[in-house]
Design a protein around this motif. Structure first.
Motif, PDB file in Angstrom:
ATOM      1  N   ILE A 196       0.838  -1.205   0.000  1.00  0.00           N
ATOM      2  CA  ILE A 196       0.000   0.000   0.000  1.00  0.00           C
ATOM      3  C   ILE A 196       0.876   1.260   0.000  1.00  0.00           C
ATOM      4  O   ILE A 196       0.605   2.221  -0.724  1.00  0.00           O
ATOM      5  CB  ILE A 196      -0.961  -0.030   1.213  1.00  0.00           C
ATOM      6  CG1 ILE A 196      -1.998  -1.153   1.012  1.00  0.00           C
ATOM      7  CG2 ILE A 196      -1.628   1.324   1.412  1.00  0.00           C
ATOM      8  CD1 ILE A 196      -2.882  -1.415   2.216  1.00  0.00           C
ATOM      9  N   LYS A 197       1.948   1.248   0.808  1.00  0.00           N
ATOM     10  CA  LYS A 197       2.834   2.418   0.888  1.00  0.00           C
ATOM     11  C   LYS A 197       3.575   2.662  -0.431  1.00  0.00           C
ATOM     12  O   LYS A 197       4.046   3.772  -0.675  1.00  0.00           O
ATOM     13  CB  LYS A 197       3.874   2.206   2.004  1.00  0.00           C
ATOM     14  CG  LYS A 197       3.292   2.226   3.403  1.00  0.00           C
ATOM     15  CD  LYS A 197       2.957   3.640   3.830  1.00  0.00           C
ATOM     16  CE  LYS A 197       2.539   3.661   5.302  1.00  0.00           C
ATOM     17  NZ  LYS A 197       1.916   4.952   5.660  1.00  0.00           N
ATOM     18  N   LEU A 198       3.701   1.625  -1.248  1.00  0.00           N
ATOM     19  CA  LEU A 198       4.455   1.779  -2.500  1.00  0.00           C
ATOM     20  C   LEU A 198       3.616   2.371  -3.632  1.00  0.00           C
ATOM     21  O   LEU A 198       4.134   2.642  -4.715  1.00  0.00           O
ATOM     22  CB  LEU A 198       5.051   0.424  -2.924  1.00  0.00           C
ATOM     23  CG  LEU A 198       6.257  -0.028  -2.091  1.00  0.00           C
ATOM     24  CD1 LEU A 198       6.658  -1.452  -2.435  1.00  0.00           C
ATOM     25  CD2 LEU A 198       7.448   0.922  -2.287  1.00  0.00           C
ATOM     26  N   ARG A 199       2.302   2.582  -3.379  1.00  0.00           N
ATOM     27  CA  ARG A 199       1.486   3.263  -4.396  1.00  0.00           C
ATOM     28  C   ARG A 199       2.105   4.629  -4.712  1.00  0.00           C
ATOM     29  O   ARG A 199       2.453   5.374  -3.803  1.00  0.00           O
ATOM     30  CB  ARG A 199       0.074   3.527  -3.866  1.00  0.00           C
ATOM     31  CG  ARG A 199      -0.792   2.319  -3.732  1.00  0.00           C
ATOM     32  CD  ARG A 199      -2.146   2.763  -3.148  1.00  0.00           C
ATOM     33  NE  ARG A 199      -2.896   1.641  -2.614  1.00  0.00           N
ATOM     34  CZ  ARG A 199      -3.860   1.769  -1.692  1.00  0.00           C
ATOM     35  NH1 ARG A 199      -4.180   2.963  -1.196  1.00  0.00           N
ATOM     36  NH2 ARG A 199      -4.512   0.709  -1.273  1.00  0.00           N
ATOM     37  N   GLY A 200       2.232   4.912  -5.979  1.00  0.00           N
ATOM     38  CA  GLY A 200       2.790   6.204  -6.371  1.00  0.00           C
ATOM     39  C   GLY A 200       4.304   6.241  -6.340  1.00  0.00           C
ATOM     40  O   GLY A 200       4.912   7.220  -6.762  1.00  0.00           O
ATOM     41  N   LEU A 201       4.932   5.182  -5.808  1.00  0.00           N
ATOM     42  CA  LEU A 201       6.398   5.109  -5.768  1.00  0.00           C
ATOM     43  C   LEU A 201       6.924   4.034  -6.711  1.00  0.00           C
ATOM     44  O   LEU A 201       7.795   4.297  -7.531  1.00  0.00           O
ATOM     45  CB  LEU A 201       6.877   4.795  -4.342  1.00  0.00           C
ATOM     46  CG  LEU A 201       6.850   5.932  -3.316  1.00  0.00           C
ATOM     47  CD1 LEU A 201       7.163   5.395  -1.921  1.00  0.00           C
ATOM     48  CD2 LEU A 201       7.872   7.012  -3.698  1.00  0.00           C
ATOM     49  N   ALA A 202       6.394   2.814  -6.567  1.00  0.00           N
ATOM     50  CA  ALA A 202       6.894   1.704  -7.383  1.00  0.00           C
ATOM     51  C   ALA A 202       6.335   1.808  -8.805  1.00  0.00           C
ATOM     52  O   ALA A 202       5.164   2.129  -9.006  1.00  0.00           O
ATOM     53  CB  ALA A 202       6.506   0.370  -6.765  1.00  0.00           C
ATOM     54  N   SER A 203       7.184   1.506  -9.778  1.00  0.00           N
ATOM     55  CA  SER A 203       6.750   1.538 -11.177  1.00  0.00           C
ATOM     56  C   SER A 203       6.221   0.175 -11.618  1.00  0.00           C
ATOM     57  O   SER A 203       5.435   0.073 -12.557  1.00  0.00           O
ATOM     58  CB  SER A 203       7.911   1.967 -12.079  1.00  0.00           C
ATOM     59  OG  SER A 203       9.062   1.177 -11.823  1.00  0.00           O
ATOM     60  N   ALA A 204       6.659  -0.899 -10.949  1.00  0.00           N
ATOM     61  CA  ALA A 204       6.176  -2.255 -11.238  1.00  0.00           C
ATOM     62  C   ALA A 204       6.366  -3.082  -9.968  1.00  0.00           C
ATOM     63  O   ALA A 204       7.242  -2.785  -9.147  1.00  0.00           O
ATOM     64  CB  ALA A 204       6.934  -2.884 -12.396  1.00  0.00           C
ATOM     65  N   MET A 205       5.544  -4.112  -9.813  1.00  0.00           N
ATOM     66  CA  MET A 205       5.660  -4.929  -8.590  1.00  0.00           C
ATOM     67  C   MET A 205       4.977  -6.269  -8.803  1.00  0.00           C
ATOM     68  O   MET A 205       4.021  -6.383  -9.575  1.00  0.00           O
ATOM     69  CB  MET A 205       5.020  -4.205  -7.401  1.00  0.00           C
ATOM     70  CG  MET A 205       5.128  -4.950  -6.082  1.00  0.00           C
ATOM     71  SD  MET A 205       4.954  -3.869  -4.634  1.00  0.00           S
ATOM     72  CE  MET A 205       3.241  -3.343  -4.787  1.00  0.00           C
ATOM     73  N   LEU A 206       5.502  -7.277  -8.090  1.00  0.00           N
ATOM     74  CA  LEU A 206       4.796  -8.553  -7.945  1.00  0.00           C
ATOM     75  C   LEU A 206       5.282  -9.212  -6.660  1.00  0.00           C
ATOM     76  O   LEU A 206       6.237  -8.739  -6.028  1.00  0.00           O
ATOM     77  CB  LEU A 206       4.988  -9.476  -9.159  1.00  0.00           C
ATOM     78  CG  LEU A 206       6.364  -9.706  -9.776  1.00  0.00           C
ATOM     79  CD1 LEU A 206       7.299 -10.367  -8.814  1.00  0.00           C
ATOM     80  CD2 LEU A 206       6.232 -10.538 -11.042  1.00  0.00           C
ATOM     81  N   ASP A 207       4.603 -10.266  -6.267  1.00  0.00           N
ATOM     82  CA  ASP A 207       5.061 -11.009  -5.099  1.00  0.00           C
ATOM     83  C   ASP A 207       5.807 -12.246  -5.587  1.00  0.00           C
ATOM     84  O   ASP A 207       5.423 -12.872  -6.575  1.00  0.00           O
ATOM     85  CB  ASP A 207       3.912 -11.380  -4.159  1.00  0.00           C
ATOM     86  CG  ASP A 207       2.875 -12.283  -4.815  1.00  0.00           C
ATOM     87  OD1 ASP A 207       2.614 -12.138  -6.023  1.00  0.00           O
ATOM     88  OD2 ASP A 207       2.304 -13.138  -4.113  1.00  0.00           O
ATOM     89  N   VAL A 208       6.899 -12.569  -4.906  1.00  0.00           N
ATOM     90  CA  VAL A 208       7.747 -13.673  -5.336  1.00  0.00           C
ATOM     91  C   VAL A 208       7.147 -14.986  -4.825  1.00  0.00           C
ATOM     92  O   VAL A 208       7.225 -15.304  -3.644  1.00  0.00           O
ATOM     93  CB  VAL A 208       9.186 -13.504  -4.822  1.00  0.00           C
ATOM     94  CG1 VAL A 208      10.027 -14.710  -5.226  1.00  0.00           C
ATOM     95  CG2 VAL A 208       9.789 -12.232  -5.395  1.00  0.00           C
ATOM     96  N   SER A 209       6.525 -15.723  -5.728  1.00  0.00           N
ATOM     97  CA  SER A 209       5.955 -17.010  -5.338  1.00  0.00           C
ATOM     98  C   SER A 209       6.694 -18.163  -5.996  1.00  0.00           C
ATOM     99  O   SER A 209       6.745 -19.261  -5.465  1.00  0.00           O
ATOM    100  CB  SER A 209       4.468 -17.055  -5.693  1.00  0.00           C
ATOM    101  OG  SER A 209       4.288 -16.776  -7.065  1.00  0.00           O
ATOM    102  N   ASP A 210       7.283 -17.912  -7.166  1.00  0.00           N
ATOM    103  CA  ASP A 210       7.943 -18.995  -7.901  1.00  0.00           C
ATOM    104  C   ASP A 210       9.461 -18.883  -7.903  1.00  0.00           C
ATOM    105  O   ASP A 210      10.140 -19.769  -8.420  1.00  0.00           O
ATOM    106  CB  ASP A 210       7.469 -19.010  -9.365  1.00  0.00           C
ATOM    107  CG  ASP A 210       6.005 -19.367  -9.476  1.00  0.00           C
ATOM    108  OD1 ASP A 210       5.512 -20.077  -8.577  1.00  0.00           O
ATOM    109  OD2 ASP A 210       5.362 -18.942 -10.437  1.00  0.00           O
ATOM    110  N   GLY A 211      10.013 -17.835  -7.354  1.00  0.00           N
ATOM    111  CA  GLY A 211      11.456 -17.625  -7.388  1.00  0.00           C
ATOM    112  C   GLY A 211      11.766 -16.240  -7.935  1.00  0.00           C
ATOM    113  O   GLY A 211      11.124 -15.774  -8.872  1.00  0.00           O
ATOM    114  N   MET A 212      12.784 -15.601  -7.343  1.00  0.00           N
ATOM    115  CA  MET A 212      13.062 -14.206  -7.670  1.00  0.00           C
ATOM    116  C   MET A 212      13.370 -14.002  -9.147  1.00  0.00           C
ATOM    117  O   MET A 212      12.857 -13.083  -9.787  1.00  0.00           O
ATOM    118  CB  MET A 212      14.235 -13.707  -6.826  1.00  0.00           C
ATOM    119  CG  MET A 212      14.337 -12.194  -6.807  1.00  0.00           C
ATOM    120  SD  MET A 212      15.973 -11.656  -6.226  1.00  0.00           S
ATOM    121  CE  MET A 212      15.933 -12.203  -4.532  1.00  0.00           C
ATOM    122  N   LEU A 213      14.209 -14.860  -9.718  1.00  0.00           N
ATOM    123  CA  LEU A 213      14.592 -14.672 -11.122  1.00  0.00           C
ATOM    124  C   LEU A 213      13.407 -14.871 -12.052  1.00  0.00           C
ATOM    125  O   LEU A 213      13.174 -14.076 -12.961  1.00  0.00           O
ATOM    126  CB  LEU A 213      15.711 -15.651 -11.502  1.00  0.00           C
ATOM    127  CG  LEU A 213      17.057 -15.422 -10.823  1.00  0.00           C
ATOM    128  CD1 LEU A 213      18.076 -16.430 -11.357  1.00  0.00           C
ATOM    129  CD2 LEU A 213      17.550 -13.998 -11.052  1.00  0.00           C
TER     130      LEU A 213
END
Lengths: 320, 320
Positions: A196-213
């Motif tokens: 929620i705090k990253l609204r307006g800051l982050a340009s893209a995002m996801l949650d790591v469920s399958d591995g960072m790469l």
């Protein structure tokens, strides 16, 4: 006519705090707040694939809620309502009571109303669907990463993968770390406040469920960009402390799933704001690389040489 | 890293007409219209229970969407968005392509946007979740039936049960009727237009999925009332024509599921409006009984004697 599963449906009738009509009718009724968009996601959990046969039902209930709540965090949405459809091989009341407690506990921790679901006989399968709210137009999608953006990851990625390797393959972990790694695997804590705090800051995002790469490559594909990760910036220290083997630590970090940390990109001008946010939330946020304009994913070694990640093959813990 | 199921996810990327962000991110984004409530429901379909092993994938896709859309009809809601989570034993592209076509065709028929889902490996399981809109406060719930209300049922209840008995148990059906009954079983048409028109008219409503008597008893329990059905008013004629055996026709009518007709109660002053609605929608609406103030469910025989339904045991086609 009323069967054993009808009895079990009662476990699903949970008190709600912001719902107009909960379980028990043909549908639940909710009312989003004015000006809000709804984010919707569904994640199905299957025995043998997402959890072990014989898994602790309380922890399984927690995790089923958590992985869905995490999808809301990944959009910058506030999770608000959830349903749970479940197929069960038998009507074991004690088991489902524990499952329901785990699911409810996670929902309560994130102030999510459990508004209903479905129960049927069949091979064990849990299918929650989650609904979150966010101000219209403020969702943080996967396709917004731009050349020059910093790449960030929250928390302690890779610990859940070490926990899984410990339980499944007998990987030895240093005493004290073992419990932490297994706890992260079993009881992920979605990063809702951060999202929620990253609204307006982050340009893209996801949650790591399958591995960072693998998950980072989703952002790169959708955004039409590439990236370089800096090996010396990767938060590998706790993983090394836990397993004392560089190769395992690196694989867990780069290819391990199940942590549900947030991976996000931010224009470098906002670097100070992200650092301030980490302090405010008391949550480590690691700047691990940057977005490139040309496609591809590189790992810049300590000696300055960048190697293509494809050639490195960090798939020991990858999703199969 | 990208597996066979990632390929299959592409079938889920469907064009949308009223959705801000469809499949492919951590969540879909929708925006309900101002003043609208959202109705939410999820119905899981399991092989061997809700459909035969080896079922036609196109029809299965249609039915998975239809039974969920029907839950919206049952609230008087307009179905608008749907997700589909699916567990599959193997990644059979041709099979899933047909499933997706059936699911999409049903969605298109009802102007529902398919906004995403999840795919995983596991015993075959389909779990759609549906979202509908309706003006706040106008949902038709199960708990509003009042003493003196008429009880109505739409369409041709029982035909799907005859179709099922034909396919599963070899029940003989008259040529010509056979196809109609199997068609109703395989390709239910949720009564969405009727559900919406009944806002402000019906005092209680649900869709008949488990059998008319069983489903009516849900309304009675939730409303704290009883009911009497009039045998001579029951729409048994097409069932008798189809199977020519009174006992089977009666069981299919009273205990057969899978028709997804709407069962609803209406104050008797509105009787004329319901009759006008039937003509307008070109859909038979049968007035089959009335609500009583005392609990219990009776069947009034042609000779005027009312028998308790519990004693009759119409469960040949009941949900097992």
């Amino acid at each position: 006519m009323p069967g054993e599963f009808e009895l079990i449906q009662r476990f699903f009738h949970q008190p709600t705090s912001h719902t107009e009509l909960g379980a028990g009718d043909d549908a639940a009724l909710i009312r989003p707040r004015p000006g809000m968009q709804l984010a919707i996601s569904t994640d199905m959990l299957v025995e043998g694939r997402h959890f072990f046969a014989g898994a602790d039902p309380f922890l399984l209930g927690w995790k089923a809620a958590a992985v869905n709540i995490s999808d809301m965090a990944a959009m910058g949405a506030e999770p608000r309502w959830i349903t749970l459809a479940i197929a069960l091989p038998a009507a074991d009341e004690a088991w489902i009571d524990l499952l329901a407690r785990g699911f409810r506990d996670c929902c309560e921790a994130y102030v999510v109303d459990w508004v209903g679901g479905d129960t049927t006989r069949g091979p064990l399968n849990l299918c929650p669907t989650i609904f979150g709210e966010l101000p219209a137009g403020e969702a943080i999608r996967r396709d917004g990463a731009r050349h020059g953006d910093d790449i960030w990851i929250s928390g302690w990625p890779g610990m859940a993968a070490l926990g899984l390797a410990h339980l499944r393959d007998g990987l030895e972990l240093v005493s004290g770390w073992q419990e932490s790694c297994v706890e992260r695997l079993h009881r992920p804590m979605p990063r809702v406040a951060l999202g929620i705090k990253l609204r307006g800051l982050a340009s893209a995002m996801l949650d790591v469920s399958d591995g960072m790469l693998g998950d980072l490559s989703h952002i790169l594909e959708r955004s039409g960009v590439g990236a370089v990760l800096e090996e010396t910036s990767l938060p590998i220290a706790p993983l090394l402390a836990a397993c004392r083997r560089t190769e395992h630590a690196m694989s867990a970090l780069l290819s391990g799933g199940d942590d549900y940390e947030l991976l996000f990109t931010v224009p470098r001008e906002q670097r100070g704001q992200i650092e301030a946010l980490a302090r405010k939330l008391e949550l480590p946020l690691h700047r691990i690389g940057r977005i490139l304009d040309k496609p591809g994913l590189w790992l810049q070694r300590g000696n300055g040489v960048a190697e293509s990640v494809e050639a490195l093959g960090f798939d020991h813990f990858g999703a199969s």
